[in-house]
Design a protein around this motif. Structure first.
Motif, PDB file in Angstrom:
ATOM      1  N   LEU A  48       0.806  -1.216   0.000  1.00 32.46           N
ATOM      2  CA  LEU A  48       0.000   0.000   0.000  1.00 32.46           C
ATOM      3  C   LEU A  48       0.843   1.272   0.000  1.00 32.46           C
ATOM      4  O   LEU A  48       0.607   2.184  -0.794  1.00 32.46           O
ATOM      5  CB  LEU A  48      -0.952  -0.008   1.195  1.00 32.46           C
ATOM      6  N   GLU A  49       1.823   1.362   0.859  1.00 34.40           N
ATOM      7  CA  GLU A  49       2.636   2.579   0.949  1.00 34.40           C
ATOM      8  C   GLU A  49       3.353   2.854  -0.372  1.00 34.40           C
ATOM      9  O   GLU A  49       3.363   3.984  -0.865  1.00 34.40           O
ATOM     10  CB  GLU A  49       3.653   2.467   2.083  1.00 34.40           C
ATOM     11  N   LYS A  50       3.927   1.834  -0.959  1.00 30.52           N
ATOM     12  CA  LYS A  50       4.624   1.998  -2.237  1.00 30.52           C
ATOM     13  C   LYS A  50       3.648   2.442  -3.328  1.00 30.52           C
ATOM     14  O   LYS A  50       3.951   3.327  -4.126  1.00 30.52           O
ATOM     15  CB  LYS A  50       5.302   0.692  -2.636  1.00 30.52           C
ATOM     16  N   LEU A  51       2.468   1.854  -3.346  1.00 29.03           N
ATOM     17  CA  LEU A  51       1.457   2.192  -4.342  1.00 29.03           C
ATOM     18  C   LEU A  51       1.048   3.657  -4.240  1.00 29.03           C
ATOM     19  O   LEU A  51       0.987   4.373  -5.237  1.00 29.03           O
ATOM     20  CB  LEU A  51       0.238   1.285  -4.168  1.00 29.03           C
ATOM     21  N   VAL A  52       0.789   4.126  -3.035  1.00 30.47           N
ATOM     22  CA  VAL A  52       0.389   5.518  -2.828  1.00 30.47           C
ATOM     23  C   VAL A  52       1.530   6.458  -3.196  1.00 30.47           C
ATOM     24  O   VAL A  52       1.316   7.497  -3.828  1.00 30.47           O
ATOM     25  CB  VAL A  52      -0.079   5.745  -1.371  1.00 30.47           C
ATOM     26  N   THR A  53       2.746   6.112  -2.835  1.00 28.81           N
ATOM     27  CA  THR A  53       3.905   6.944  -3.156  1.00 28.81           C
ATOM     28  C   THR A  53       4.080   7.069  -4.666  1.00 28.81           C
ATOM     29  O   THR A  53       4.330   8.159  -5.183  1.00 28.81           O
ATOM     30  CB  THR A  53       5.184   6.350  -2.526  1.00 28.81           C
ATOM     31  N   GLU A  54       3.916   5.977  -5.376  1.00 28.59           N
ATOM     32  CA  GLU A  54       4.066   5.995  -6.833  1.00 28.59           C
ATOM     33  C   GLU A  54       2.968   6.794  -7.519  1.00 28.59           C
ATOM     34  O   GLU A  54       3.199   7.440  -8.530  1.00 28.59           O
ATOM     35  CB  GLU A  54       4.049   4.567  -7.382  1.00 28.59           C
ATOM     36  N   ARG A  55       1.763   6.755  -6.978  1.00 25.40           N
ATOM     37  CA  ARG A  55       0.614   7.394  -7.628  1.00 25.40           C
ATOM     38  C   ARG A  55       0.454   8.865  -7.255  1.00 25.40           C
ATOM     39  O   ARG A  55      -0.252   9.592  -7.920  1.00 25.40           O
ATOM     40  CB  ARG A  55      -0.677   6.657  -7.269  1.00 25.40           C
ATOM     41  N   GLY A  56       1.031   9.297  -6.161  1.00 29.05           N
ATOM     42  CA  GLY A  56       0.930  10.696  -5.774  1.00 29.05           C
ATOM     43  C   GLY A  56      -0.088  10.934  -4.677  1.00 29.05           C
ATOM     44  O   GLY A  56      -0.797  10.033  -4.234  1.00 29.05           O
ATOM     45  N   ARG A  57      -0.179  12.177  -4.262  1.00 28.13           N
ATOM     46  CA  ARG A  57      -0.997  12.550  -3.112  1.00 28.13           C
ATOM     47  C   ARG A  57      -2.489  12.437  -3.363  1.00 28.13           C
ATOM     48  O   ARG A  57      -3.267  12.301  -2.431  1.00 28.13           O
ATOM     49  CB  ARG A  57      -0.665  13.973  -2.691  1.00 28.13           C
ATOM     50  N   GLN A  58      -2.931  12.552  -4.583  1.00 23.18           N
ATOM     51  CA  GLN A  58      -4.361  12.541  -4.880  1.00 23.18           C
ATOM     52  C   GLN A  58      -4.901  11.132  -5.129  1.00 23.18           C
ATOM     53  O   GLN A  58      -5.944  10.963  -5.737  1.00 23.18           O
ATOM     54  CB  GLN A  58      -4.645  13.425  -6.099  1.00 23.18           C
ATOM     55  N   THR A  59      -4.222  10.143  -4.643  1.00 27.81           N
ATOM     56  CA  THR A  59      -4.629   8.754  -4.856  1.00 27.81           C
ATOM     57  C   THR A  59      -5.900   8.441  -4.074  1.00 27.81           C
ATOM     58  O   THR A  59      -6.028   8.789  -2.913  1.00 27.81           O
ATOM     59  CB  THR A  59      -3.507   7.800  -4.402  1.00 27.81           C
ATOM     60  N   LEU A  60      -6.824   7.793  -4.740  1.00 21.76           N
ATOM     61  CA  LEU A  60      -8.047   7.330  -4.100  1.00 21.76           C
ATOM     62  C   LEU A  60      -8.028   5.811  -4.113  1.00 21.76           C
ATOM     63  O   LEU A  60      -7.885   5.188  -5.166  1.00 21.76           O
ATOM     64  CB  LEU A  60      -9.285   7.832  -4.849  1.00 21.76           C
ATOM     65  N   LEU A  61      -8.143   5.218  -2.959  1.00 24.86           N
ATOM     66  CA  LEU A  61      -8.165   3.762  -2.846  1.00 24.86           C
ATOM     67  C   LEU A  61      -9.467   3.327  -2.199  1.00 24.86           C
ATOM     68  O   LEU A  61      -9.931   3.938  -1.242  1.00 24.86           O
ATOM     69  CB  LEU A  61      -6.995   3.267  -1.987  1.00 24.86           C
ATOM     70  N   LEU A  62     -10.028   2.276  -2.724  1.00 21.83           N
ATOM     71  CA  LEU A  62     -11.208   1.665  -2.135  1.00 21.83           C
ATOM     72  C   LEU A  62     -10.769   0.303  -1.624  1.00 21.83           C
ATOM     73  O   LEU A  62     -10.377  -0.562  -2.401  1.00 21.83           O
ATOM     74  CB  LEU A  62     -12.318   1.515  -3.182  1.00 21.83           C
TER      75      LEU A  62
END
Length: 115
Positions: free
Chosen positions: A87-101
């Motif tokens: 999860l942390e790596k995914l959010v870091t790669e996608r940027g601050r505006q990442t929306l996860l469900l």
């Protein structure tokens, strides 16, 4: 080596070809159906270097294990399974505006529209 899985139906195959074309291994299409939506997917796969195999509807029925294949079945590499450790790596790669469900214990995927 990644496990191979079968997906079928116009929308599922279209999503695979648009979002993860590198996962496509084989494409099977019915000889009996020649409409534009199916032909567009076949042509897209051909442009990507995949040679479609035209088979009777009964062959698709078997490959889709009775599911509604709509005249098309593909064999593809299984999507990578992510864990909460990713999860942390995914959010870091996608940027601050990442929306996860994040869903847990979903037993009927048709109910996802209610989320």
């Amino acid at each position: 080596m990644s496990k191979k899985v079968t997906i079928f139906g116009l929308h599922a195959v279209r999503a695979l070809l648009q979002n993860h074309p590198e996962r496509l291994v084989e494409l099977y299409a019915t000889k009996e159906r020649q409409d534009q939506p199916l032909q567009a997917l076949i042509q897209q796969a051909q442009r990507m270097g995949t040679r479609p195999q035209f088979v009777p509807k009964q062959s698709l029925d078997k490959r889709a294990e009775g599911g509604n294949h709509q005249g098309i079945v593909v064999v593809c590499l299984e999507a990578p399974q992510l864990t909460e450790d990713d999860l942390e790596k995914l959010v870091t790669e996608r940027g601050r505006q990442t929306l996860l469900l994040v869903l847990d214990n979903v037993t009927d995927s048709h109910n996802l529209g209610a989320c």
